[in-house]
Design a protein around this motif. Structure first.
Motif, short mmCIF file in Angstrom:
data_model
loop_
_atom_site.label_atom_id
_atom_site.label_comp_id
_atom_site.label_asym_id
_atom_site.label_seq_id
_atom_site.Cartn_x
_atom_site.Cartn_y
_atom_site.Cartn_z
N ALA A 94 4.96 -0.96 -5.62
CA ALA A 94 5.50 -2.27 -5.25
C ALA A 94 4.93 -2.75 -3.92
O ALA A 94 4.61 -3.93 -3.76
N THR A 105 2.67 -6.14 -3.56
CA THR A 105 3.05 -7.27 -2.70
C THR A 105 2.05 -7.49 -1.57
O THR A 105 1.84 -8.62 -1.15
N ASN A 118 10.43 -2.64 1.89
CA ASN A 118 10.07 -1.55 0.98
C ASN A 118 9.22 -0.50 1.67
O ASN A 118 9.39 0.70 1.43
#
Length: 336
Positions: A259, A263, A328
């Motif tokens: 992820a 991103t 994250n």
């Protein structure tokens, strides 16, 4: 030679300036608040003060640069978006109303959306697959080096390389473009690939995928190596095949890293500019937001209001993804 010498002297001068700054500021700090030769409370107080100030001395140049080249432009762009082309006359929301009605802006949004769908997904997928495969072969490090090499090339340099891949010559002439040479060798007709509406966007995306796959591969390879061997051994004992181990055991354990990579590339895609400028300059329906902003801001006499309005849109699109990415990444570092 003159440019080379100028670059060398600039680097040497920059390094010397940094050394002088850090040594000079620390020397001055120690003279203003000396701890050596002092006794008791005074020495302790001066030591606390210097320890509190010293980190800021190291961060000051970076904070100054961020303030001048990042924070100030954000506020100035926001201000200019409410002014006319000269940046002096207040026009309210006129630039935003123009933007929503402008066909070229809508085309740019559509193209950016295509880039967002394709580039992060394929770069991350190829990076993950290559990371998994190269960890299993003896010449994997050599393969990783070759795949990572495009990351060392500037976007403009990569665009120049791919210009020779997509180069077009009329039928009957010798093709110097690799793709058209292959098409002719297979018995087809050469095409001006960059002038084919809609599909030319994908030809441009290939360049960024070629560059960013190396980045994804390096990050995901490190994540794969961090997977406990016990979980994989247990899956093998339970009879899982290679695909099941990869997709059901390995991928879920590094999903947070995937992820973050996704991103990070997404943020880059929202700001893509160099490749489009060097390859097509936004012609043949390949315009993207950053290139459109550049056109309005610096070409044709310049329109600071409309250019700044597009810059604000790019910023608004990037910020939520960036915040999510940072959160994250922080969780990954904390091991949660």
């Amino acid at each position: 030679m003159q440019q080379l010498l100028f670059a060398v002297f600039t680097m040497i001068g920059g390094v010397l300036a940094c050394v002088l700054y850090f040594f000079g500021t620390n020397w001055l700090l120690d003279r203003l608040f000396p701890s050596k030769g002092r006794m008791g409370a005074e020495a302790s107080r001066n030591l606390r003060i210097t320890n509190a100030i010293r980190p800021w001395l190291f961060m000051a140049p970076a904070l100054l640069a961020l303030g001048i080249y990042l924070v100030y432009p954000v506020f100035e762009s926001f201000r200019l978006s409410f002014h006319d082309r000269t940046g002096r006359t207040f026009v309210g929301l006129s630039n935003y109303a123009w933007m929503l009605r402008d066909g070229e802006f809508r085309q740019s949004i559509f193209n950016n959306f295509l880039w967002l769908l394709v580039v992060p997904a394929l770069s991350t997928f190829f990076g993950l697959v290559i990371a998994a495969l190269t960890d299993r072969i003896w010449w994997g490090n050599i393969a990783k080096t070759l795949i990572f090499m495009p990351m060392a090339i500037s976007f403009v340099g990569a665009a120049v390389i791919w210009k020779f891949v997509y180069d077009y010559r009329a039928a009957g002439n010798e093709q110097i473009g690799l793709l058209n040479a292959l098409v002719v060798w297979l018995g087809g007709t050469p095409e001006a690939w960059m002038t084919i509406p809609f599909w030319n966007n994908f030809f441009l995306m290939v360049i960024l995928i070629w560059i960013q796959t190396g980045f994804a591969m390096v990050i995901l390879s490190a994540a794969l190596r961090g997977i406990p061997e016990e979980t994989i051994e247990a899956a093998v004992i339970d009879g899982a095949n290679g695909f099941q181990i990869f997709f059901k055991i390995m991928v879920p354990q590094i999903w947070g890293t995937i992820a973050v990579v996704w991103t990070t590339i997404t943020i880059l895609v929202l700001k893509v500019f160099d490749i489009v400028l060097a390859m097509t300059n936004g012609q043949w329906q390949t315009q993207v937001l950053a290139n459109l902003m550049f056109d309005w801001m610096f070409r044709g006499g310049g329109d600071f209001g409309r250019g700044a309005t597009i810059a604000v849109v790019i910023m608004v699109l990037v910020i939520p993804i960036m915040i999510w990415n940072i959160r994250n990444a922080t969780k990954e570092m904390e091991g949660r």
